[in-house]
Design a protein around this motif. Sequence first.
Motif, PDB file in Angstrom:
ATOM      1  N   ARG A  98      29.989 -13.117  43.837  1.00 30.97           N
ATOM      2  CA  ARG A  98      28.921 -12.763  44.781  1.00 30.97           C
ATOM      3  C   ARG A  98      29.297 -13.148  46.205  1.00 30.97           C
ATOM      4  N   VAL A  99      29.922 -14.324  46.352  1.00 26.35           N
ATOM      5  CA  VAL A  99      30.343 -14.777  47.690  1.00 26.35           C
ATOM      6  C   VAL A  99      31.356 -13.797  48.286  1.00 26.35           C
ATOM      7  N   VAL A 100      32.273 -13.309  47.460  1.00 24.45           N
ATOM      8  CA  VAL A 100      33.279 -12.341  47.917  1.00 24.45           C
ATOM      9  C   VAL A 100      32.603 -11.060  48.404  1.00 24.45           C
ATOM     10  N   LEU A 101      31.630 -10.560  47.641  1.00 25.92           N
ATOM     11  CA  LEU A 101      30.924  -9.340  48.025  1.00 25.92           C
ATOM     12  C   LEU A 101      30.097  -9.550  49.286  1.00 25.92           C
ATOM     13  N   GLU A 102      29.524 -10.723  49.426  1.00 26.59           N
ATOM     14  CA  GLU A 102      28.744 -11.026  50.641  1.00 26.59           C
ATOM     15  C   GLU A 102      29.645 -11.020  51.878  1.00 26.59           C
ATOM     16  N   GLU A 103      30.865 -11.546  51.714  1.00 27.57           N
ATOM     17  CA  GLU A 103      31.820 -11.539  52.836  1.00 27.57           C
ATOM     18  C   GLU A 103      32.238 -10.103  53.160  1.00 27.57           C
ATOM     19  N   LEU A 104      32.397  -9.280  52.121  1.00 27.67           N
ATOM     20  CA  LEU A 104      32.730  -7.865  52.337  1.00 27.67           C
ATOM     21  C   LEU A 104      31.644  -7.180  53.157  1.00 27.67           C
ATOM     22  N   ILE A 105      30.389  -7.450  52.810  1.00 20.86           N
ATOM     23  CA  ILE A 105      29.271  -6.837  53.537  1.00 20.86           C
ATOM     24  C   ILE A 105      29.297  -7.239  55.010  1.00 20.86           C
ATOM     25  N   LYS A 106      29.589  -8.501  55.284  1.00 16.75           N
ATOM     26  CA  LYS A 106      29.664  -8.964  56.679  1.00 16.75           C
ATOM     27  C   LYS A 106      30.719  -8.187  57.454  1.00 16.75           C
ATOM     28  N   ARG A 107      31.875  -7.997  56.816  1.00 17.38           N
ATOM     29  CA  ARG A 107      32.960  -7.295  57.499  1.00 17.38           C
ATOM     30  C   ARG A 107      32.643  -5.800  57.651  1.00 17.38           C
ATOM     31  N   GLN A 108      31.997  -5.237  56.649  1.00 16.98           N
ATOM     32  CA  GLN A 108      31.615  -3.821  56.740  1.00 16.98           C
ATOM     33  C   GLN A 108      30.577  -3.619  57.836  1.00 16.98           C
ATOM     34  N   GLN A 109      29.605  -4.533  57.933  1.00 17.80           N
ATOM     35  CA  GLN A 109      28.567  -4.416  58.949  1.00 17.80           C
ATOM     36  C   GLN A 109      29.167  -4.569  60.347  1.00 17.80           C
ATOM     37  N   ALA A 110      30.116  -5.481  60.482  1.00 15.83           N
ATOM     38  CA  ALA A 110      30.786  -5.664  61.775  1.00 15.83           C
ATOM     39  C   ALA A 110      31.547  -4.399  62.161  1.00 15.83           C
ATOM     40  N   TYR A 111      32.129  -3.741  61.174  1.00 16.86           N
ATOM     41  CA  TYR A 111      32.857  -2.492  61.425  1.00 16.86           C
ATOM     42  C   TYR A 111      31.891  -1.396  61.873  1.00 16.86           C
ATOM     43  N   VAL A 112      30.740  -1.317  61.214  1.00 16.25           N
ATOM     44  CA  VAL A 112      29.715  -0.342  61.613  1.00 16.25           C
ATOM     45  C   VAL A 112      29.265  -0.606  63.048  1.00 16.25           C
ATOM     46  N   ASP A 113      29.021  -1.874  63.367  1.00 23.04           N
ATOM     47  CA  ASP A 113      28.592  -2.234  64.722  1.00 23.04           C
ATOM     48  C   ASP A 113      29.637  -1.832  65.758  1.00 23.04           C
ATOM     49  N   LEU A 114      30.915  -1.993  65.393  1.00 19.14           N
ATOM     50  CA  LEU A 114      31.995  -1.615  66.301  1.00 19.14           C
ATOM     51  C   LEU A 114      31.987  -0.107  66.543  1.00 19.14           C
ATOM     52  N   LEU A 115      31.833   0.667  65.482  1.00 21.15           N
ATOM     53  CA  LEU A 115      31.808   2.121  65.613  1.00 21.15           C
ATOM     54  C   LEU A 115      30.609   2.576  66.445  1.00 21.15           C
ATOM     55  N   LYS A 116      29.464   1.927  66.239  1.00 20.69           N
ATOM     56  CA  LYS A 116      28.266   2.297  66.999  1.00 20.69           C
ATOM     57  C   LYS A 116      28.430   1.948  68.479  1.00 20.69           C
ATOM     58  N   SER A 117      29.128   0.853  68.765  1.00 20.86           N
ATOM     59  CA  SER A 117      29.363   0.496  70.167  1.00 20.86           C
ATOM     60  C   SER A 117      30.260   1.532  70.835  1.00 20.86           C
ATOM     61  N   LYS A 118      31.189   2.103  70.070  1.00 18.75           N
ATOM     62  CA  LYS A 118      32.044   3.165  70.612  1.00 18.75           C
ATOM     63  C   LYS A 118      31.207   4.392  70.958  1.00 18.75           C
ATOM     64  N   GLN A 119      30.210   4.662  70.094  1.00 18.95           N
ATOM     65  CA  GLN A 119      29.321   5.793  70.379  1.00 18.95           C
ATOM     66  C   GLN A 119      28.542   5.552  71.669  1.00 18.95           C
ATOM     67  N   LEU A 120      28.068   4.337  71.848  1.00 15.56           N
ATOM     68  CA  LEU A 120      27.314   4.011  73.062  1.00 15.56           C
ATOM     69  C   LEU A 120      28.179   4.156  74.314  1.00 15.56           C
ATOM     70  N   LEU A 121      29.499   3.950  74.118  1.00 14.87           N
ATOM     71  CA  LEU A 121      30.419   4.059  75.247  1.00 14.87           C
ATOM     72  C   LEU A 121      30.890   5.497  75.477  1.00 14.87           C
ATOM     73  N   GLY A 122      30.310   6.420  74.673  1.00  7.00           N
ATOM     74  CA  GLY A 122      30.604   7.828  74.910  1.00  7.00           C
ATOM     75  C   GLY A 122      31.396   8.540  73.841  1.00  7.00           C
ATOM     76  N   SER A 123      31.809   7.806  72.790  1.00  4.70           N
ATOM     77  CA  SER A 123      32.564   8.446  71.713  1.00  4.70           C
ATOM     78  C   SER A 123      31.591   9.140  70.754  1.00  4.70           C
ATOM     79  N   ARG A 124      31.518  10.457  70.858  1.00  3.88           N
ATOM     80  CA  ARG A 124      30.572  11.223  70.044  1.00  3.88           C
ATOM     81  C   ARG A 124      31.281  12.125  69.031  1.00  3.88           C
TER      82      ARG A 124
END
Length: 222
Positions: free
Chosen positions: A81-107
């Motif tokens: 469970r701890v391993v999967l929880e860490e995976l979720i953290k990294r996946q969410q951080a990746y999503v946040d990164l992609l969304k920040s690119k969209q805010l900067l104009g990457s559509r």
Amino acid sequence: QVWKDSLSLWQDVLEKYPDIFLALEKRGECFLSRGEHEKASFDFLRAVDISSRHLFRPEYKYYYLNLGYSLQALGRQREARVVLEELIKRQQAYVDLLKSKQLLGSRDKETAVNIRLMETEIYLSLANIRDLSGDKDQAIALYNQAIAHDPQQLTAYDALADLYAGLGKKEEAKKQWLKAIEDDPTYSPAYIKLAGIYQALGQKEQLEALYKKAIAAALDLF
């Protein structure tokens, strides 16, 4: 001999380049296929550790998922469970990164697709955690959320069907695998598992029809 089998090949690679996490994953998969879960978990843990020093990429999820699976097989559910929880953290951080690119104009369309895919993967990871915790109803709800978020995500249907099958709900499992095949007639895991369900239920006519459909789908690929 280096080329004797896949295991010896990846062992040779790792003797020369011990920090290649793709090679660690591949050797771990070899151990996994042999039922050597302790050795597999060691390789997957190293793959997770080394890859964590780099910017997350979607394919890194397999290191975490395989590690979680190995730990489950060893009866170490809490660690899984701890391993999967860490995976979720990294996946969410990746999503946040992609969304920040969209805010900067990457559509571009690819970024939007990757965000949807990763958000769906997070639902699947959450469902895995609830399943490990014994909360089957919540796991089912999260798998359904993953499907609603991205109906094209066949692994969500597959995972939900596996859960139903494990609960003895064969008819519910069958529905999910049929949905997967309806969406993608070449999705082989669903055919294999459906065949087992039809055999268990003694539904010979449906089994024969399934084989014919599988053959037709395979021929369409050529």
